[in-house]
Enzyme design. Structure first.
Site, PDB file in Angstrom:
ATOM      1  N   LYS A 201       0.996   8.412   1.467  1.00 30.32           N
ATOM      2  CA  LYS A 201       2.315   9.072   0.540  1.00 30.32           C
ATOM      3  C   LYS A 201       1.817   9.050  -0.847  1.00 30.32           C
ATOM      4  O   LYS A 201       1.578   7.978  -1.449  1.00 30.32           O
ATOM      5  CB  LYS A 201       3.548   7.966   0.982  1.00 30.32           C
ATOM      6  CG  LYS A 201       4.731   8.201  -0.298  1.00 30.32           C
ATOM      7  CD  LYS A 201       5.893   7.293   0.283  1.00 30.32           C
ATOM      8  CE  LYS A 201       6.865   7.240  -0.788  1.00 30.32           C
ATOM      9  NZ  LYS A 201       8.233   6.531  -0.254  1.00 30.32           N
TER      10      LYS A 201
HETATM   11  C1  R5P Z   1       8.094   2.395  -3.794  1.00 28.17           C
HETATM   12  O1  R5P Z   1       7.094   3.033  -4.234  1.00 28.17           O
HETATM   13  C2  R5P Z   1       8.652   2.671  -2.478  1.00 28.17           C
HETATM   14  O2  R5P Z   1       7.897   3.259  -1.460  1.00 28.17           O
HETATM   15  C3  R5P Z   1      10.004   3.100  -2.626  1.00 28.17           C
HETATM   16  O3  R5P Z   1      10.963   2.153  -2.396  1.00 28.17           O
HETATM   17  C4  R5P Z   1      10.486   4.455  -1.908  1.00 28.17           C
HETATM   18  O4  R5P Z   1       9.917   4.691  -0.954  1.00 28.17           O
HETATM   19  C5  R5P Z   1      10.620   5.301  -3.229  1.00 28.17           C
HETATM   20  O5  R5P Z   1      11.332   6.518  -2.562  1.00 28.17           O
HETATM   21  P1  R5P Z   1      11.841   7.470  -3.624  1.00 28.17           P
HETATM   22  O6  R5P Z   1      11.015   7.555  -4.821  1.00 28.17           O
HETATM   23  O7  R5P Z   1      11.709   8.725  -3.039  1.00 28.17           O
HETATM   24  O8  R5P Z   1      13.397   7.225  -4.031  1.00 28.17           O
END
Ligand code: R5P
Length: 301
Positions: A201
């Site tokens: 990711k």
């Molecule tokens: C941090 O890096 C985590 O993976 C997050 O808590 C989350 O997955 C971030 O998702 P978004 O930036 O799309 O809110």
């Protein structure tokens, strides 16, 4: 006792046994269980996934939009290919009748009040098996203060996941003061893939994202990041897919929208159906208007 079978007689000698390659980049040599789990995350028909990230609480508590996962998130779950979350939220709040894939947050430790890169592994593989997860997610802080420790967390998790057939998602975390450019993301993603992550990711960048996906031998899913207007988030998703991403892993840009169900449906239309950003935004507005209309009608009754 069943009757003894006569020896079979039709061996279809004219039909060669199929020997298909697996649909995901870099995953052909994996074992059956790994491939089966990856096929629960990535739709084998499109080769893509819409992951809904709701794991923010593991370091920052009840984030806006996640104060009540039961109220705000469960209505979105049917439209997510995958929920990315912690085991605490999974056990307390997600009904076991949910049949989508679960990607379990497997690292943690420091809160938002401390040095975030100082994470350790936070889940035992035995518990991941018990929870029937499709993959485990670990944060990797390339260039961060605890870079080596976080890479080591990932490699230990890859070893353990390989024993049990559970794929590992490496999440590239970027420190506040670090440059978010193609050079950095090429470095971070490639290190994660070289050291065994099954998919990664990472953030979208307008310049050179295609070099990040091209130089990474495993699938990349685009991270959402902080909330931006819906059209911008849909445009970013579209561009990431065009430039080689195999889906999105988005949180705030979905659950902080003022019409989250409409937004996740619009994101799906980009990822799985290839709708252009403006078409997907049109769909969002249409679904949003309908949902507001339904709510209004409900109130006047
Ligand atoms: C941090 O890096 C985590 O993976 C997050 O808590 C989350 O997955 C971030 O998702 P978004 O930036 O799309 O809110």
């Amino acid at each position: 006792m069943p009757e003894a079978d006569k020896e079979g007689k039709d061996y279809y000698l004219d039909i060669p046994v199929t020997c298909e390659g697996f649909f995901l980049k870099g995953s052909n040599a994996l074992d059956w269980g790994m491939k089966n789990r990856l096929s629960r995350i990535f739709n084998p028909e499109t080769g893509r996934t819409v992951m809904l990230a709701i794991d923010h609480g593991y370091f920052q508590g009840p984030t806006t939009g996640l104060e009540r996962v039961d109220v705000n998130i469960l209505p979105l779950a049917p439209y997510a290919d995958t929920l990315m979350l912690t085991r605490g939220i999974l056990r307390t709040t997600i009904p076991p009748t949910f049949t989508g894939a679960i990607v379990l947050r497997a690292s943690g430790g420091p809160s938002i009040l401390k040095e975030l890169s100082n994470e350790q592994l936070a889940v035992d593989l035995e518990d991941a098996v018990r929870l029937n997860v499709a993959a485990l997610a670990v944060q990797v802080f390339i260039g961060g203060e605890y870079e080596t420790q976080s890479v080591h967390n990932m490699t230990r998790l890859v070893d353990a996941g390989t024993r049990y057939g559970i794929p590992i998602l490496a999440v590239t975390a970027v420190g506040k003061d670090m440059a978010r450019d193609a050079r950095y993301f090429r470095l971070a993603c490639r290190i994660c893939a070289e050291l065994g992550a099954h998919y990664i990711k990472t953030y979208y960048i307008p310049d050179g994202f295609e070099t990040v996906t091209a130089s990474c031998p495993v699938p990349i899913v685009m991270a959402g990041g902080k909330k931006v207007p819906e059209l911008d988030a849909l445009t970013m998703s579209y561009n990431a897919i065009q430039k080689g991403a195999a889906g999105v892993d988005m949180g705030r840009n979905i659950f902080q929208s003022d019409a989250p169900v409409a937004m996740i449906k619009a994101v799906r239309s980009v990822v799985h159906e290839g709708l252009k950003p403006k078409q997907a935004y049109g769909l969002f507005l249409e679904l949003k208007a309908k949902s507001k209309g339904v709510k209004k009608a409900g109130r006047t009754k």
